[in-house]
Scaffold this motif. Structure first.
Motif, mmCIF file in Angstrom:
data_model
loop_
_atom_site.group_PDB
_atom_site.id
_atom_site.type_symbol
_atom_site.label_atom_id
_atom_site.label_comp_id
_atom_site.label_asym_id
_atom_site.label_seq_id
_atom_site.Cartn_x
_atom_site.Cartn_y
_atom_site.Cartn_z
ATOM 1 N N UNK A 64 0.831 -1.206 0.000
ATOM 2 C CA UNK A 64 0.000 0.000 0.000
ATOM 3 C C UNK A 64 0.867 1.259 0.000
ATOM 4 N N UNK A 65 1.967 1.214 0.747
ATOM 5 C CA UNK A 65 2.854 2.378 0.820
ATOM 6 C C UNK A 65 3.408 2.725 -0.567
ATOM 7 N N UNK A 66 3.930 1.717 -1.281
ATOM 8 C CA UNK A 66 4.506 1.970 -2.602
ATOM 9 C C UNK A 66 3.424 2.231 -3.648
ATOM 10 N N UNK A 67 2.263 1.592 -3.516
ATOM 11 C CA UNK A 67 1.181 1.794 -4.477
ATOM 12 C C UNK A 67 0.700 3.239 -4.451
ATOM 13 N N UNK A 68 0.715 3.856 -3.286
ATOM 14 C CA UNK A 68 0.313 5.257 -3.183
ATOM 15 C C UNK A 68 1.279 6.167 -3.932
ATOM 16 N N UNK A 69 2.532 5.751 -3.987
ATOM 17 C CA UNK A 69 3.544 6.564 -4.673
ATOM 18 C C UNK A 69 3.487 6.348 -6.182
ATOM 19 N N UNK A 70 3.351 5.118 -6.604
ATOM 20 C CA UNK A 70 3.542 4.775 -8.019
ATOM 21 C C UNK A 70 2.251 4.506 -8.791
ATOM 22 N N UNK A 71 1.102 4.746 -8.193
ATOM 23 C CA UNK A 71 -0.129 4.492 -8.952
ATOM 24 C C UNK A 71 -0.207 5.465 -10.127
ATOM 25 N N UNK A 72 -0.384 4.953 -11.353
ATOM 26 C CA UNK A 72 -0.350 5.812 -12.555
ATOM 27 C C UNK A 72 -1.399 6.918 -12.545
ATOM 28 N N UNK A 73 -2.539 6.711 -11.893
ATOM 29 C CA UNK A 73 -3.610 7.702 -11.914
ATOM 30 C C UNK A 73 -3.227 8.996 -11.192
ATOM 31 N N UNK A 74 -2.149 8.973 -10.430
ATOM 32 C CA UNK A 74 -1.734 10.156 -9.690
ATOM 33 C C UNK A 74 -1.019 11.179 -10.559
ATOM 34 N N UNK A 75 -0.628 10.765 -11.777
ATOM 35 C CA UNK A 75 0.233 11.621 -12.595
ATOM 36 C C UNK A 75 -0.452 11.987 -13.907
ATOM 37 N N UNK A 76 -0.346 13.261 -14.274
ATOM 38 C CA UNK A 76 -0.908 13.757 -15.528
ATOM 39 C C UNK A 76 0.144 13.829 -16.626
ATOM 40 N N UNK A 77 1.371 14.135 -16.251
ATOM 41 C CA UNK A 77 2.446 14.219 -17.243
ATOM 42 C C UNK A 77 2.685 12.850 -17.865
ATOM 43 N N UNK A 78 2.689 12.751 -19.219
ATOM 44 C CA UNK A 78 2.839 11.440 -19.884
ATOM 45 C C UNK A 78 4.106 10.690 -19.484
ATOM 46 N N UNK A 79 5.221 11.420 -19.368
ATOM 47 C CA UNK A 79 6.473 10.752 -19.011
ATOM 48 C C UNK A 79 6.423 10.223 -17.582
ATOM 49 N N UNK A 80 5.902 11.033 -16.678
ATOM 50 C CA UNK A 80 5.795 10.586 -15.288
ATOM 51 C C UNK A 80 4.818 9.418 -15.162
ATOM 52 N N UNK A 81 3.733 9.462 -15.928
ATOM 53 C CA UNK A 81 2.755 8.372 -15.891
ATOM 54 C C UNK A 81 3.381 7.071 -16.401
ATOM 55 N N UNK A 82 4.232 7.172 -17.428
ATOM 56 C CA UNK A 82 4.896 5.984 -17.965
ATOM 57 C C UNK A 82 5.840 5.368 -16.937
ATOM 58 N N UNK A 83 6.617 6.216 -16.253
ATOM 59 C CA UNK A 83 7.525 5.732 -15.211
ATOM 60 C C UNK A 83 6.738 5.094 -14.073
ATOM 61 N N UNK A 84 5.652 5.759 -13.671
ATOM 62 C CA UNK A 84 4.832 5.234 -12.579
ATOM 63 C C UNK A 84 4.221 3.890 -12.957
#
Length: 542
Positions: A35-55
Motif C-alpha cells: 500500500x505504501x509503494x502503491x500510493x507513490x507509483x499508482x499511474x492515476x496520480x500523474x498527468x504528465x505522460x512521461x511521469x505516468x509511464x515511469x509510474x
C-alpha cells in the motif's frame, strides 16, 4: 587488485528488496509495504505522460511482487527456487494448506524437474573416417580405400543409472564388419560403480566391469568378458594413481586370447599435455608417446610416435579452434606404411577424419616436400589471413559486449533515477518532518564501488569518471525512514533491488555509505551489500 565478486544468495530475494521487507515478513507487513509503494507509483496520480509511464512501469513491478509474496504457495516456491521456479511452471495443488505438505510437494516437483533435466542432457558422439589412397588411384583403382563410422548416445535414466547405446561399421575394399553395443552403468556409491556390456556382431560379447576408488589418489578397475562365438574369456585389471598434481600413471593387465600388460603415464598442465605407454603381449610389443603444446586457447601443436613389432611411424601437426564448438587439425605422418596427411574436423563430440596416403615410397625429396609445402601454407595463412581476422573479430566482440553492458547499465541508471523522482516528494516530506523533530535525516548516501565510495567519503566529491560506478541513494533512504525516526535494511538482501537503487558494477563487491544527522549530531556508517543496517543504532561520529 580488483575486488572479488560477491557470492549471490542461494534463493531469490529481489522481491523482498523491492518492497523493503524481511524474508520473514508477515502477511500484514507485506500488505502495508504494498500500500505504501502503491500510493507513490499508482499511474492515476500523474498527468504528465512521461511521469505516468515511469509510474506505470514501477507500479507493475510492485504489483507483481505483491501477488507473489501475498500468495502462500507462490511465496514458498519463490523462497526455495527464486523466480526461476515460478517462471518454469512449478505449481502446487489447491488442496495443500499445511507448510509440511507444501514442502513435500515442492520436493516432489523438484525431483521431477531433475529427472526431466537428466533426459535433456543426453550426450552423443560419433566419428566418420574416410580413407583415401593416391597410389591406389594412380594404379587405376578408386581413390577411396575404405570407410568407417561409429556413433554412441549416453542417456542418464536416473541419478545412479546411465545407458549407453552405440554401434560401428567399417568397410575396406570388398570386406566389411559391424557391431552394436549396449552398456548399463550403475553408480553403487560415491566411490564405486558397475557396468554391464553386451555386443552383437561378428564378435558377440557379454561383459561386466567394476570401478572403485580405493584411496583419494587411486582407482582400480576389474573386468570380465565372455565371447559368445567360441566361449573364450578375457580378464582385465587396471590401476590408476595420481602421481602428482598434474600427473597420472596407470597399469593394465589383460589375460585371455591376447594377454598383455601395459604401463602408461600422462602429465597435463595449462600449456601442454604429454602421454606415453609401453605395452607387451604374447605376440607383440609396442611403445607410443605424444606431446601437445597449446600456444593459446585456440591453437596447439602436436607431435607423436609409435614403435613396435607392427608399427614404426612419426606424426607432427597442429590444430586450431575455429568456433566455440569446432576445431580443425592437420597431421603429417611418415612410417613403414608410407607418407600421409590426415585432416580432422571436431565439432561438439562429432569427428570427421580423412587420412590421405600420399606415397608408399620414402623418397627423401617427396617426404620433405609433403611436410614443407602444407606447413608453409599454414603459417602464411595463419600470419596474414587467419590471425588478423580472428583478432579483428575478437576485438569486435569485446567492443559489442562492452557497449551492450554499458547500454544496460545506462538504462538501469535512468530507471533508478526515474523511480527516485517519484519518491522525492514523499521523501522530502519525511525529511522535513524529521528535521522538525530533530530526528534522523540522511544527508548523503552512496551505493556502488567500495574504493570510490571510500575516496568520496574522504574527498566529499565524486568526479565524472567515478560517477558511473556509484549512485546517489539519498532520496530512497530518506523515504525508507520510519515515522519513529529509524532506518532498517535487512540482512541477506541485495541492496540494488531496493526501489530507486540499481547495480552500478555487476559482479563486483559493493558498499553502501550513509551519512546522517540525528539529534543535531553528524554520523557516518558503511555496510556491505548483503549486510544489515540499523540506524541510528550503528553510528560512527565524524
Amino acid at each position: 587488485m580488483a575486488p572479488e565478486p560477491e557470492p549471490e544468495p542461494e534463493n531469490g530475494r529481489e522481491l523482498y528488496a523491492l518492497l523493503h521487507l524481511s524474508p520473514d515478513a508477515s502477511d500484514e507487513e507485506i500488505r502495508r509495504a504494498y500500500r505504501q509503494y502503491a500510493q507513490i507509483y499508482h499511474p492515476d496520480k500523474y498527468q504528465d505522460p512521461q511521469m505516468k509511464e515511469v509510474a506505470t512501469e514501477n507500479f507493475q513491478r510492485i504489483r507483481d511482487a505483491y501477488e507473489i509474496l501475498s500468495d502462500e504457495s507462490k511465496r514458498q516456491i519463490y523462497d526455495i527456487y527464486g523466480m526461476e521456479g515460478l517462471n518454469s511452471g512449478l505449481e502446487l495443488g489447491p488442496k495443500l494448506t499445511k507448510p509440511e505438505e507444501i514442502k513435500e510437494e515442492l520436493e516432489r516437483l523438484r525431483r521431477r524437474r531433475e529427472e526431466e533435466k537428466l533426459f535433456e542432457h543426453a550426450r552423443s558422439n560419433g566419428s566418420i573416417v574416410a580413407n583415401f589412397s593416391v597410389p591406389q588411384y594412380l594404379e587405376g583403382y578408386g581413390i577411396m580405400k575404405g570407410m568407417a563410422m561409429s556413433s554412441q548416445v549416453e542417456l542418464p535414466v536416473s541419478k545412479q543409472n546411465t545407458v549407453t547405446i552405440g554401434g560401428n561399421l567399417a568397410v575396406t575394399g570388398e570386406a566389411g564388419t559391424g557391431a552394436a553395443t549396449t552398456v548399463l552403468r550403475h553408480q553403487l556409491s560415491s566411490v564405486s560403480s558397475i557396468e554391464f556390456m553386451a555386443t552383437a556382431g561378428l564378435r558377440s560379447v557379454l561383459g561386466v566391469q567394476t570401478v572403485r576408488q580405493i584411496s583419494p589418489h587411486s582407482t582400480a578397475t576389474s573386468g570380465l568378458a565372455v565371447s559368445l562365438r567360441d566361449g573364450s574369456i578375457n580378464l582385465s585389471n587396471a590401476w590408476t594413481r595420481q602421481l602428482s598434481e598434474n600427473a597420472v600413471g596407470n597399469i593394465q593387465l589383460v589375460l585371455g586370447d591376447e594377454s598383455s600388460i601395459s604401463v602408461g603415464w600422462q602429465k597435463k598442465d595449462e600449456k601442454s599435455t604429454a602421454t606415453g605407454e609401453v605395452k607387451f603381449g604374447t605376440s607383440f610389443f609396442g611403445a607410443s608417446a605424444h606431446y601437445v603444446h597449446r600456444f593459446s586457447s585456440k591453437s596447439h601443436a602436436r607431435i607423436g610416435g609409435r614403435v613396435g613389432s607392427t608399427a614404426l611411424d612419426l606424426e607432427i601437426g597442429g590444430g586450431r579452434r575455429i568456433s566455440e564448438f569446432s576445431t580443425v587439425r592437420m597431421m603429417y605422418n611418415i612410417g613403414i606404411q608410407g607418407v600421409s596427411w590426415r585432416f580432422e574436423l571436431h565439432r561438439a563430440g562429432q569427428k570427421l577424419i580423412i587420412p590421405v596416403l600420399l606415397s608408399t615410397d620414402l623418397n627423401a625429396l617427396f617426404v620433405t616436400s609433403a611436410f614443407a609445402i602444407p606447413s608453409s601454407l599454414y603459417f602464411l595463412l595463419q600470419t596474414y589471413i587467419v590471425k588478423p581476422y580472428y583478432l579483428k573479430r575478437e576485438k569486435q566482440k569485446t567492443l559489442e559486449k562492452m557497449e551492450g553492458l554499458s547500454a544496460q547499465l545506462t538504462e538501469a541508471r535512468k530507471s533508478a533515477k526515474k523511480a527516485q523522482k517519484l519518491l522525492e516528494p514523499v521523501s522530502n516530506r519525511k525529511k522535513n518532518r524529521q528535521l522538525e523533530n530533530n530526528g534522523l535525516v540522511i544527508t548523503k548516501a552512496l551505493y556502488g564501488n567500495p574504493k570510490i565510495i571510500k575516496e568520496s567519503g574522504e574527498l566529499n566529491e565524486i568526479n565524472d569518471d567515478m560517477a558511473s560506478q556509484v549512485i546517489d541513494v539519498t532520496i530512497p533512504l530518506n523515504f525508507l525512514v520510519t515515522e519513529a525516526g529509524q532506518l532498517k535494511l535487512h540482512e541477506g538482501i541485495k541492496k540494488s533491488g531496493i526501489m530507486g537503487f540499481y547495480d552500478p558494477c555487476p559482479g563486483d563487491r559493493k558498499l553502501l555509505l550513509v551519512e546522517y544527522t540525528f539529534r543535531g549530531r553528524k554520523y557516518k556508517v558503511m555496510v556491505d551489500d548483503y549486510e544489515a543496517l540499523l540506524i541510528p543504532q550503528d553510528i560512527q561520529h565524524f
